[in-house]
Design a protein around this motif. Structure first.
Motif, PDB file in Angstrom:
ATOM      1  N   TYR A 105       0.695  -1.269   0.049  1.00 49.38           N
ATOM      2  CA  TYR A 105      -0.054  -0.030  -0.081  1.00 49.38           C
ATOM      3  C   TYR A 105       0.820   1.278  -0.027  1.00 49.38           C
ATOM      4  CZ  TYR A 105      -4.147  -2.624   1.171  1.00 49.38           C
ATOM      5  OH  TYR A 105      -5.209  -3.436   1.478  1.00 49.38           O
TER       6      TYR A 105
ATOM      7  N   VAL B 220       3.433   0.151   2.873  1.00 47.08           N
ATOM      8  CA  VAL B 220       2.860  -0.935   3.690  1.00 47.08           C
ATOM      9  C   VAL B 220       3.037  -1.977   3.103  1.00 47.08           C
ATOM     10  CG1 VAL B 220       1.376  -1.599   5.304  1.00 47.08           C
ATOM     11  CG2 VAL B 220       1.589   0.756   5.073  1.00 47.08           C
TER      12      VAL B 220
ATOM     13  N   PRO C  45      -3.170 -13.630  11.763  1.00 48.32           N
ATOM     14  CA  PRO C  45      -3.426 -12.514  12.946  1.00 48.32           C
ATOM     15  C   PRO C  45      -4.009 -11.453  12.204  1.00 48.32           C
ATOM     16  CG  PRO C  45      -1.012 -13.267  12.605  1.00 48.32           C
ATOM     17  CD  PRO C  45      -2.063 -14.205  11.599  1.00 48.32           C
TER      18      PRO C  45
ATOM     19  N   GLY D  95      -4.710  -7.795  10.986  1.00 49.71           N
ATOM     20  CA  GLY D  95      -3.611  -7.073  10.276  1.00 49.71           C
ATOM     21  C   GLY D  95      -2.679  -7.838   9.289  1.00 49.71           C
ATOM     22  N   CYS D  96      -3.046  -8.844   8.989  1.00 49.39           N
ATOM     23  CA  CYS D  96      -1.734  -9.675   8.127  1.00 49.39           C
ATOM     24  C   CYS D  96      -2.022  -9.601   6.915  1.00 49.39           C
ATOM     25  CB  CYS D  96      -1.632 -11.297   8.668  1.00 49.39           C
ATOM     26  SG  CYS D  96      -2.972 -12.177   8.180  1.00 49.39           S
ATOM     27  N   GLY D  97      -3.097  -9.191   6.227  1.00 41.61           N
ATOM     28  CA  GLY D  97      -3.346  -8.879   4.958  1.00 41.61           C
ATOM     29  C   GLY D  97      -4.302  -9.892   4.448  1.00 41.61           C
ATOM     30  N   LYS D  98      -5.428 -10.547   5.324  1.00 40.92           N
ATOM     31  CA  LYS D  98      -6.232 -11.082   4.607  1.00 40.92           C
ATOM     32  C   LYS D  98      -7.394 -10.580   3.796  1.00 40.92           C
ATOM     33  CE  LYS D  98      -7.557 -12.553   8.858  1.00 40.92           C
ATOM     34  NZ  LYS D  98      -6.812 -11.645   9.647  1.00 40.92           N
ATOM     35  N   THR D  99      -7.739  -9.609   4.368  1.00 40.76           N
ATOM     36  CA  THR D  99      -8.920  -8.697   3.563  1.00 40.76           C
ATOM     37  C   THR D  99      -8.106  -7.871   2.406  1.00 40.76           C
ATOM     38  OG1 THR D  99      -9.844  -7.854   5.562  1.00 40.76           O
ATOM     39  CG2 THR D  99     -10.199  -6.671   3.867  1.00 40.76           C
TER      40      THR D  99
ATOM     41  N   HIS E 203     -11.185 -15.210  11.683  1.00 44.65           N
ATOM     42  CA  HIS E 203     -10.657 -14.967  12.899  1.00 44.65           C
ATOM     43  C   HIS E 203     -10.431 -16.413  13.831  1.00 44.65           C
ATOM     44  CE1 HIS E 203      -9.858 -10.558  12.957  1.00 44.65           C
ATOM     45  NE2 HIS E 203      -8.548 -10.962  13.398  1.00 44.65           N
TER      46      HIS E 203
ATOM     47  N   ARG F 146       2.015  -9.886   9.307  1.00 44.53           N
ATOM     48  CA  ARG F 146       2.140  -8.911   7.939  1.00 44.53           C
ATOM     49  C   ARG F 146       3.836  -8.739   7.851  1.00 44.53           C
ATOM     50  NH1 ARG F 146       3.092  -3.495   7.214  1.00 44.53           N
ATOM     51  NH2 ARG F 146       3.202  -2.977   9.192  1.00 44.53           N
TER      52      ARG F 146
HETATM   53  N1  LIG Z   1      -6.047   1.412   2.222  1.00 45.99           N
HETATM   54  C1  LIG Z   1      -4.860   1.083   2.765  1.00 45.99           C
HETATM   55  N2  LIG Z   1      -3.937   1.811   2.780  1.00 45.99           N
HETATM   56  C2  LIG Z   1      -2.708   1.636   3.634  1.00 45.99           C
HETATM   57  N3  LIG Z   1      -2.674   0.526   4.307  1.00 45.99           N
HETATM   58  C3  LIG Z   1      -3.701  -0.454   4.436  1.00 45.99           C
HETATM   59  C4  LIG Z   1      -4.714  -0.270   3.558  1.00 45.99           C
HETATM   60  N4  LIG Z   1      -5.675  -0.897   4.149  1.00 45.99           N
HETATM   61  C5  LIG Z   1      -5.151  -2.035   4.899  1.00 45.99           C
HETATM   62  N5  LIG Z   1      -3.573  -1.649   5.016  1.00 45.99           N
HETATM   63  C6  LIG Z   1      -2.666  -2.127   5.995  1.00 45.99           C
HETATM   64  O1  LIG Z   1      -2.319  -3.271   5.249  1.00 45.99           O
HETATM   65  C7  LIG Z   1      -2.243  -4.115   6.484  1.00 45.99           C
HETATM   66  C8  LIG Z   1      -3.245  -5.632   6.005  1.00 45.99           C
HETATM   67  O2  LIG Z   1      -4.734  -5.076   6.249  1.00 45.99           O
HETATM   68  P1  LIG Z   1      -5.843  -6.121   6.016  1.00 45.99           P
HETATM   69  O3  LIG Z   1      -7.111  -5.188   6.297  1.00 45.99           O
HETATM   70  O4  LIG Z   1      -5.508  -6.852   4.909  1.00 45.99           O
HETATM   71  O5  LIG Z   1      -5.745  -7.303   7.190  1.00 45.99           O
HETATM   72  P2  LIG Z   1      -6.722  -8.030   7.852  1.00 45.99           P
HETATM   73  O6  LIG Z   1      -5.675  -9.627   7.985  1.00 45.99           O
HETATM   74  O7  LIG Z   1      -7.863  -8.319   7.134  1.00 45.99           O
HETATM   75  O8  LIG Z   1      -6.711  -7.761   9.448  1.00 45.99           O
HETATM   76  P3  LIG Z   1      -7.954  -8.073  10.353  1.00 45.99           P
HETATM   77  O9  LIG Z   1      -8.044  -9.676  10.416  1.00 45.99           O
HETATM   78  O10 LIG Z   1      -7.954  -7.230  11.340  1.00 45.99           O
HETATM   79  O11 LIG Z   1      -9.297  -7.900   9.333  1.00 45.99           O
HETATM   80  C9  LIG Z   1      -2.490  -3.811   7.712  1.00 45.99           C
HETATM   81  O12 LIG Z   1      -1.257  -3.250   8.372  1.00 45.99           O
HETATM   82  C10 LIG Z   1      -3.243  -2.291   7.277  1.00 45.99           C
HETATM   83  O13 LIG Z   1      -2.827  -1.422   8.169  1.00 45.99           O
END
Ligand SMILES: Nc1ncnc2c1ncn2[C@@H]1O[C@H](COP(=O)(O)OP(=O)(O)OP(=O)(O)O)[C@@H](O)[C@H]1O
Ligand SMILES: [Mg+2]
Lengths: 271, 265
Positions: B16, B25, B46, B48-52, B198, B216
């Motif tokens: 990102y 990021v 975990p 914030g690891c990037g799943k979404t 989760h 991450r």
């Molecule tokens: N639009 C964005 N711009 C910058 N950084 C982002 C953006 N979206 C997510 N991130 C960062 O990328 C990393 C992964 O985010 P993501 O939402 O994919 O995590 P996740 O695994 O889905 O977390 P959760 O289980 O809490 O939903 C995080 O560190 C987040 O801060």
């Protein structure tokens, strides 16, 4: 099936009970106002000059009705309001939508819109009179101008406030840009459209009255103004009452039903 | 694994950009993954690891530059009805009734009304929403809203269904019911599913395979196979199924070690 049905019936009867009690409240309020008004009018000196009684005011309307002017004044004013605010809203919605959809266009027009929004309808009046004279056109332009900005601004912010996840959901279902506007952005902006329309029509209503007074065009505004010159206080009060009552009717029979069938039904606002 | 690969991901990474600091990021690191027809793949990892991020790239909502991602042999370029998404926060439209939300995908494709209504009714029955066809979302419970979201996605008949923590916002009891129901729906529709969660229990209960993401930048740490026939996946039986408890404990250990590492560093 049956649970859903009975819930609907319950909701309807609940709604009816609320409407009934509101009507009673309104009648009590009206009676109260009339009594207070009559009392004040009875104890002051020269009530005909300062505050004619409700009866006197009502009689003056019979007088004006007989002369045939009341209805024609009223029709003129309503006509201007409807035409002016309909055009203002019809232009304001697409303009606000365009700005809401395109950040570049929005950034370009925003300062201009902000500028004009601060210059009220009354403030542009003199220049419009210079251009178009004391005419019906002048009044119409002022109404249009006044009703355009509130709706345009509200549609703009309404479109922008639609949650991203609704747009994403439609996109993943294969929606085209047009389908997103039609199915997501427009309905999602409805709460703001409702607020904007209310403001636009309200401002237009004030602009009609002020415009008629200043440009000397036949109508309720002019009737009030003439009342002062003719020392006919009852006529002034009558005009004021018609203005206020018309607004209440507009609200009750047009704006409220529109809102309760859309944004309230969808649970986007609470009542 | 049975069937052809419906989703192929090769060497996918994502950064990102940060407009303010100029640093970026690093969210995903070199992901390789294949999902086959009729397969149910769960991803845990975990927060914030990037799943979404991963799911959004597959959905076509987030453009990617590093690596490849193909659905049904076609490179992903933007969203499309071949990938249906169930979002974490319910994203059904408040101004559409249950019926019209579920049929939205068909409406977009201009399926004739009679045919559309027939299909919609099938899915309404499948997810147990009969009697609520004409309700608006604000009149439904959280669990019912998610049922609508699932039915809407199924009704559009995607090649692969992407689900991002779909049951995270409902209470524990409803969650168990929804998981049982999803299993039933998967058996009935034989959909290919990518499911993010989760909950380790949820992943072990639903997945044919469970992919464990590292913290991450997310990369695939390991994968755990859960070899239990779908018919046997009912909560009242699963609690004493040794295959289930073993898989669950295994995944839990792997996720724990990621989280613990996180605390140490
Ligand atoms: N639009 C964005 N711009 C910058 N950084 C982002 C953006 N979206 C997510 N991130 C960062 O990328 C990393 C992964 O985010 P993501 O939402 O994919 O995590 P996740 O695994 O889905 O977390 P959760 O289980 O809490 O939903 C995080 O560190 C987040 O801060
Ligand atoms: Mg997430």
């Amino acid at each position: 099936m049956s649970t859903a049905d009975s819930a609907t019936i319950r909701r309807k009867s609940l709604k009816k009970t609320i409407t009934d009690s509101r009507a009673i409240q309104l009648i009590i309020l009206l009676i109260g106002v009339v009594i207070l008004w009559s009392l004040i009018s009875a104890i002051i000196e020269r009530p005909d000059r300062y505050l004619p009684s409700p009866m006197t005011t009502l009689f003056s309307s019979v007088d004006l009705l007989k002369k045939g002017v009341l209805l024609s004044f009223y029709a003129d004013t309503l006509n201007r309001l409807v035409i002016g605010s309909v055009i203002g809203i019809a232009l304001g919605i697409p303009f606000g939508l365009l700005l809401g959809l395109n950040r570049n266009i929005a950034d370009m027009f925003y300062p201009l819109m902000n500028f004009f929004q601060s210059v009220s309808g009354i403030a542009i009046f003199p220049i419009i009179v210079i251009w178009f004279g004391n005419s019906n056109t002048t009044v119409m332009i002022v109404i249009l101008y006044t009703s355009f900005f509130p709706i345009a601004f509200n549609v703009l912010s309404g479109v922008r406030s639609v949650p991203m996840r609704y747009i994403s959901a439609a996109r993943t279902l294969g929606a085209s840009r047009f389908q997103i506007i039609k199915d997501v952005l427009l309905p999602g902006a409805m709460p703001s459209v409702a607020i904007g329309s209310r403001l636009s029509i309200g401002f237009a209503w004030r602009a009609v009255i002020a415009g008629e007074m200043l440009a000397g065009q036949a109508g309720l505004g002019n009737m009030i103004f003439a009342g002062q010159e003719l020392d006919n206080t009852a006529q002034i009060l009558l005009g004021m009452m018609l203005i206020g009552l018309t607004w209440i009717m507009l609200d009750h029979f047009l704006l409220r039903p529109l809102e309760s069938d859309t944004i309230e039904r969808w649970g986007l606002v609470q009542r | 694994m049975t069937g052809e690969a419906k989703l192929i991901v090769q060497g996918l990474s994502h950064h990102y950009p940060d407009e303010y600091t100029g640093e970026s990021v690093h969210a995903l690191d070199n992901i390789d993954l294949q999902i086959h027809e009729n397969e149910f793949v769960a991803i845990v990892g975990p927060s914030g690891c990037g799943k979404t991020t991963f799911l959004n790239i597959i959905a076509g909502l987030l453009p990617y530059r590093e690596g490849r991602a193909l659905v049904d042999g076609t490179e992903i370029r933007g969203p499309g009805p071949d990938r249906g998404v169930v979002f974490q926060e319910h994203a059904i439209l408040p101004w559409r009734t249950v019926k019209r939300n579920i049929g939205h995908g068909l409406e977009i494709r201009r399926v004739p009304k009679a045919e559309r209504e027939k299909t919609v009714q099938e899915y309404i029955d499948l997810v147990g929403l009969s009697g609520f066809e004409d309700r608006y979302p604000h009149e439904l419970s959280g669990g019912m809203k998610q049922r609508v979201a699932v039915a809407r996605t199924l009704c559009a008949d995607p090649v692969i269904m992407l689900m991002d923590e779909p049951f995270a916002a409902v209470d524990a009891q409803t969650r168990i019911t929804l998981q049982d129901e999803l299993n039933r729906v998967v058996m009935a529709t034989r959909k290919t599913i990518l499911f993010i969660t989760h909950s380790v229990e949820e992943a072990a209960f639903l997945g044919d395979r469970c992919i464990v993401f590292s913290r991450r930048p997310g990369h695939i740490k390991t994968e755990v196979k859960i070899d239990i026939p779908r018919e046997d996946r009912v909560w009242k039986d699963m609690v004493d199924n040794p295959k289930f408890t073993e898989a669950r404990d295994n995944i839990l250990r792997l996720v724990r070690s990621e989280v613990t590492n996180d605390v140490d560093s």
